[in-house]
Design a protein around this motif. Structure first.
Motif, PDB file in Angstrom:
ATOM      1  N   HIS A  43       0.843  -1.203   0.000  1.00 40.36           N
ATOM      2  CA  HIS A  43       0.000   0.000   0.000  1.00 40.36           C
ATOM      3  C   HIS A  43       0.880   1.256   0.000  1.00 40.36           C
ATOM      4  O   HIS A  43       2.019   1.242   0.459  1.00 40.36           O
ATOM      5  CB  HIS A  43      -0.937  -0.003   1.225  1.00 40.36           C
ATOM      6  CG  HIS A  43      -1.897   1.136   1.195  1.00 40.36           C
ATOM      7  ND1 HIS A  43      -1.696   2.285   1.920  1.00 40.36           N
ATOM      8  CD2 HIS A  43      -3.025   1.325   0.469  1.00 40.36           C
ATOM      9  CE1 HIS A  43      -2.692   3.127   1.660  1.00 40.36           C
ATOM     10  NE2 HIS A  43      -3.514   2.566   0.785  1.00 40.36           N
ATOM     11  N   TYR A  45       1.014   3.637   1.862  1.00 38.33           N
ATOM     12  CA  TYR A  45       1.461   4.110   3.174  1.00 38.33           C
ATOM     13  C   TYR A  45       2.648   3.317   3.725  1.00 38.33           C
ATOM     14  O   TYR A  45       3.042   3.526   4.880  1.00 38.33           O
ATOM     15  CB  TYR A  45       0.326   4.020   4.213  1.00 38.33           C
ATOM     16  CG  TYR A  45      -0.823   4.971   4.020  1.00 38.33           C
ATOM     17  CD1 TYR A  45      -0.727   6.081   3.204  1.00 38.33           C
ATOM     18  CD2 TYR A  45      -2.010   4.779   4.704  1.00 38.33           C
ATOM     19  CE1 TYR A  45      -1.795   6.950   3.048  1.00 38.33           C
ATOM     20  CE2 TYR A  45      -3.080   5.651   4.560  1.00 38.33           C
ATOM     21  CZ  TYR A  45      -2.976   6.728   3.727  1.00 38.33           C
ATOM     22  OH  TYR A  45      -4.033   7.595   3.590  1.00 38.33           O
ATOM     23  N   ASP A  60      -3.257   2.252  -4.272  1.00 37.87           N
ATOM     24  CA  ASP A  60      -4.313   2.467  -3.288  1.00 37.87           C
ATOM     25  C   ASP A  60      -5.107   1.169  -3.108  1.00 37.87           C
ATOM     26  O   ASP A  60      -4.811   0.149  -3.759  1.00 37.87           O
ATOM     27  CB  ASP A  60      -5.210   3.662  -3.677  1.00 37.87           C
ATOM     28  CG  ASP A  60      -5.946   3.474  -5.005  1.00 37.87           C
ATOM     29  OD1 ASP A  60      -5.905   2.366  -5.580  1.00 37.87           O
ATOM     30  OD2 ASP A  60      -6.565   4.444  -5.482  1.00 37.87           O
ATOM     31  N   SER A  61      -6.123   1.213  -2.258  1.00 34.16           N
ATOM     32  CA  SER A  61      -6.867  -0.018  -1.963  1.00 34.16           C
ATOM     33  C   SER A  61      -7.514  -0.612  -3.211  1.00 34.16           C
ATOM     34  O   SER A  61      -7.569  -1.838  -3.357  1.00 34.16           O
ATOM     35  CB  SER A  61      -7.980   0.269  -0.960  1.00 34.16           C
ATOM     36  OG  SER A  61      -7.476   0.899   0.150  1.00 34.16           O
ATOM     37  N   ASN A 134     -12.518  -0.461   3.806  1.00 36.68           N
ATOM     38  CA  ASN A 134     -11.945  -0.515   5.159  1.00 36.68           C
ATOM     39  C   ASN A 134     -12.991  -1.080   6.119  1.00 36.68           C
ATOM     40  O   ASN A 134     -13.535  -0.383   6.983  1.00 36.68           O
ATOM     41  CB  ASN A 134     -11.555   0.896   5.637  1.00 36.68           C
ATOM     42  CG  ASN A 134     -10.515   1.564   4.775  1.00 36.68           C
ATOM     43  OD1 ASN A 134     -10.539   1.423   3.556  1.00 36.68           O
ATOM     44  ND2 ASN A 134      -9.602   2.299   5.367  1.00 36.68           N
ATOM     45  N   SER A 149     -11.986   4.777  -1.636  1.00 34.42           N
ATOM     46  CA  SER A 149     -11.936   6.247  -1.705  1.00 34.42           C
ATOM     47  C   SER A 149     -11.833   6.710  -3.164  1.00 34.42           C
ATOM     48  O   SER A 149     -12.155   7.848  -3.472  1.00 34.42           O
ATOM     49  CB  SER A 149     -10.751   6.771  -0.896  1.00 34.42           C
ATOM     50  OG  SER A 149      -9.563   6.187  -1.363  1.00 34.42           O
ATOM     51  N   HIS A 194      -6.788  10.519   9.825  1.00 33.35           N
ATOM     52  CA  HIS A 194      -7.278  11.668   9.049  1.00 33.35           C
ATOM     53  C   HIS A 194      -8.169  12.607   9.849  1.00 33.35           C
ATOM     54  O   HIS A 194      -8.295  13.777   9.512  1.00 33.35           O
ATOM     55  CB  HIS A 194      -7.993  11.160   7.790  1.00 33.35           C
ATOM     56  CG  HIS A 194      -7.038  10.538   6.813  1.00 33.35           C
ATOM     57  ND1 HIS A 194      -6.693   9.209   6.859  1.00 33.35           N
ATOM     58  CD2 HIS A 194      -6.325  11.085   5.802  1.00 33.35           C
ATOM     59  CE1 HIS A 194      -5.818   8.955   5.908  1.00 33.35           C
ATOM     60  NE2 HIS A 194      -5.577  10.069   5.250  1.00 33.35           N
ATOM     61  N   HIS A 217      -7.094  13.575   1.744  1.00 32.76           N
ATOM     62  CA  HIS A 217      -7.754  12.288   1.502  1.00 32.76           C
ATOM     63  C   HIS A 217      -9.226  12.438   1.918  1.00 32.76           C
ATOM     64  O   HIS A 217      -9.521  13.172   2.876  1.00 32.76           O
ATOM     65  CB  HIS A 217      -7.057  11.196   2.331  1.00 32.76           C
ATOM     66  CG  HIS A 217      -7.456   9.817   1.948  1.00 32.76           C
ATOM     67  ND1 HIS A 217      -8.600   9.225   2.446  1.00 32.76           N
ATOM     68  CD2 HIS A 217      -6.892   8.925   1.103  1.00 32.76           C
ATOM     69  CE1 HIS A 217      -8.703   8.004   1.912  1.00 32.76           C
ATOM     70  NE2 HIS A 217      -7.678   7.800   1.096  1.00 32.76           N
ATOM     71  N   GLU A 219     -11.036  10.770   3.705  1.00 32.65           N
ATOM     72  CA  GLU A 219     -11.326  10.391   5.095  1.00 32.65           C
ATOM     73  C   GLU A 219     -11.198  11.599   6.023  1.00 32.65           C
ATOM     74  O   GLU A 219     -11.484  11.493   7.220  1.00 32.65           O
ATOM     75  CB  GLU A 219     -10.377   9.278   5.553  1.00 32.65           C
ATOM     76  CG  GLU A 219     -10.666   7.938   4.888  1.00 32.65           C
ATOM     77  CD  GLU A 219      -9.553   6.923   5.082  1.00 32.65           C
ATOM     78  OE1 GLU A 219      -8.663   7.145   5.925  1.00 32.65           O
ATOM     79  OE2 GLU A 219      -9.559   5.904   4.361  1.00 32.65           O
ATOM     80  N   SER A 233      -8.137   9.608  -3.526  1.00 37.92           N
ATOM     81  CA  SER A 233      -7.546   8.411  -2.908  1.00 37.92           C
ATOM     82  C   SER A 233      -6.027   8.575  -2.905  1.00 37.92           C
ATOM     83  O   SER A 233      -5.493   9.482  -3.552  1.00 37.92           O
ATOM     84  CB  SER A 233      -7.930   7.172  -3.720  1.00 37.92           C
ATOM     85  OG  SER A 233      -7.121   7.095  -4.887  1.00 37.92           O
ATOM     86  N   THR A 234      -5.334   7.680  -2.234  1.00 33.28           N
ATOM     87  CA  THR A 234      -3.874   7.832  -2.153  1.00 33.28           C
ATOM     88  C   THR A 234      -3.237   7.801  -3.551  1.00 33.28           C
ATOM     89  O   THR A 234      -2.336   8.585  -3.828  1.00 33.28           O
ATOM     90  CB  THR A 234      -3.243   6.765  -1.232  1.00 33.28           C
ATOM     91  OG1 THR A 234      -3.593   5.463  -1.698  1.00 33.28           O
ATOM     92  CG2 THR A 234      -3.709   6.924   0.200  1.00 33.28           C
TER      93      THR A 234
HETATM   94  P1  13P Z   1      -6.740   4.434  -0.278  1.00 32.16           P
HETATM   95  O1  13P Z   1      -7.690   3.442  -0.830  1.00 32.16           O
HETATM   96  O2  13P Z   1      -6.983   5.826  -0.790  1.00 32.16           O
HETATM   97  O3  13P Z   1      -5.330   3.996  -0.512  1.00 32.16           O
HETATM   98  O4  13P Z   1      -6.981   4.582   1.291  1.00 32.16           O
HETATM   99  C1  13P Z   1      -6.778   3.545   2.190  1.00 32.16           C
HETATM  100  C2  13P Z   1      -6.641   4.033   3.557  1.00 32.16           C
HETATM  101  O5  13P Z   1      -6.667   3.277   4.488  1.00 32.16           O
HETATM  102  C3  13P Z   1      -6.506   5.455   3.756  1.00 32.16           C
HETATM  103  O6  13P Z   1      -6.396   5.742   5.100  1.00 32.16           O
END
Ligand code: 13P
Ligand code: SF4
Length: 321
Positions: A43, A45, A60-61, A134, A149, A194, A217, A219, A233-234
């Motif tokens: 990911h 992050y 991203d996710s 999530n 996201s 966030h 973001h 969130e 999204s990220t």
């Molecule tokens: P993304 O899907 O934008 O990568 O976000 C995942 C996430 O946990 C952001 O806090």
């Protein structure tokens, strides 16, 4: 990323000895990965050593869920948090899915249970429930569709009903509400990372760094996204910064994103605060090596739950970004 460049990036937060250790761990991980026909998903992050040093795919996710759905590897090692690895397992019931630390959770995924969703559905049979990715497999299994996201507005608008419930992230739901005519009902979950960003962070940055681009973001609170220059999204944030090349950015998301983007965009300066996700930071090179060596920790999803969760996930994947 080539070694010299990665070394330069790591020098920003590691000592020379730590960098040597990191490269030795990366070599061992790469060898094992080949020997076991494993794929490593990382990911956005993840810290730069994990992100650039050992990942086959990063994103991203949504992007990683798609990678997980398409891989022909025997083992999927997910460098991210538990709901992400669980998503990979839901889409790949016959593959071994590993995560380096089972305690890498998520405050959002903990904010709603399947029982609560079922109660809402009984009381509101005409309102479909959209769950953010999530969330746990058991929650996904009792919802109508998943969103991330990157595609939340598109997912909400794909539903024929005039009202929808979005769980578990209240702020994401409020941000979606601003972009759709449908009525979006909210849940009370929050991302512990966030929710810490405020309008004050933006006002201070704009005062101290005139011309700074503020990137958030979804969130984050709607008051924060409202006055940001870009929300996404990220991966969408990464694409925005790569294409716009702003000279200064206030990044209202997890800290490692800035480090990773900096790796490929050295002229972009990240100013002021960022926040660390303690769950994401549980994934380290040492843990990743151990995970591949000992094939721990395997992620399991009960088959009845998996079938329901896969239906909600595939419905989203069919819609796309
Ligand atoms: P993304 O899907 O934008 O990568 O976000 C995942 C996430 O946990 C952001 O806090
Ligand atoms: Fe969950 Fe927030 Fe961490 Fe993302 S940053 S994994 S939403 S706690």
């Amino acid at each position: 990323m080539e070694r010299k460049k990665l070394e330069k990036l790591l020098q920003r937060y590691m000592t020379p000895d730590e960098i040597l250790t990191a490269f030795s761990l990366m070599d061992k991980i790469q060898d094992l990965k080949k020997a076991k026909n494993a794929v490593i998903l990382g990911h956005n992050y993840m810290t730069p050593d994990v992100y650039y040093g050992v990942s086959d795919f990063t994103g991203d996710s949504l992007a990683l869920a798609k990678n997980a759905a398409e891989t022909d590897a025997d083992i999927i090692l997910f460098n991210g948090v538990h709901f992400m690895a669980e998503t990979a397992k839901i889409l790949n019931p016959h593959k071994k899915v590993l995560i380096a630390d089972l305690d890498a959770g998520c405050s959002l995924a903990e904010a709603v249970t399947a029982e609560e969703v079922l109660r809402f559905k009984t009381e509101n049979p005409k309102i479909p429930v959209v769950t953010y990715i999530n969330s746990s497999a058991s929650v996904k299994a009792v919802c109508d569709i998943v969103c991330t996201s990157a595609n939340a507005v598109k997912v909400v608008e794909s539903l024929p009903e005039p009202s929808v419930l979005m769980i578990p992230d209240g702020y994401l739901a409020m941000n979606v509400q601003k972009k759709t005519e449908k009525k979006v009902l909210y849940w009370s979950g929050k991302c512990m990372v966030h929710e810490l960003f405020s309008e004050m962070d933006i006002e201070m940055a704009r005062k101290n760094f005139p011309g700074v681009k503020v990137v958030a973001h979804p969130e984050c609170k709607p008051e924060v996204t409202q006055i940001s220059d870009y929300t996404g999204s990220t991966s969408q944030i990464q694409d925005y910064i790569e294409s716009e090349q702003p000279s200064q950015v206030l990044l209202l998301t997890e800290c490692s994103m800035g480090e990773n983007i900096k790796g490929e965009n050295s002229s972009v300066e990240f100013v002021s605060t960022c926040q660390i996700c303690p769950h994401m930071k549980k994934i380290t090179l040492e843990g990743v090596l151990r995970s591949l060596q000992e094939e721990v920790y395997e992620v399991f999803v009960e088959e009845k739950v998996r079938i329901g969760a896969e239906k909600s996930l595939r419905r989203m994947l069919d819609i796309g970004r």
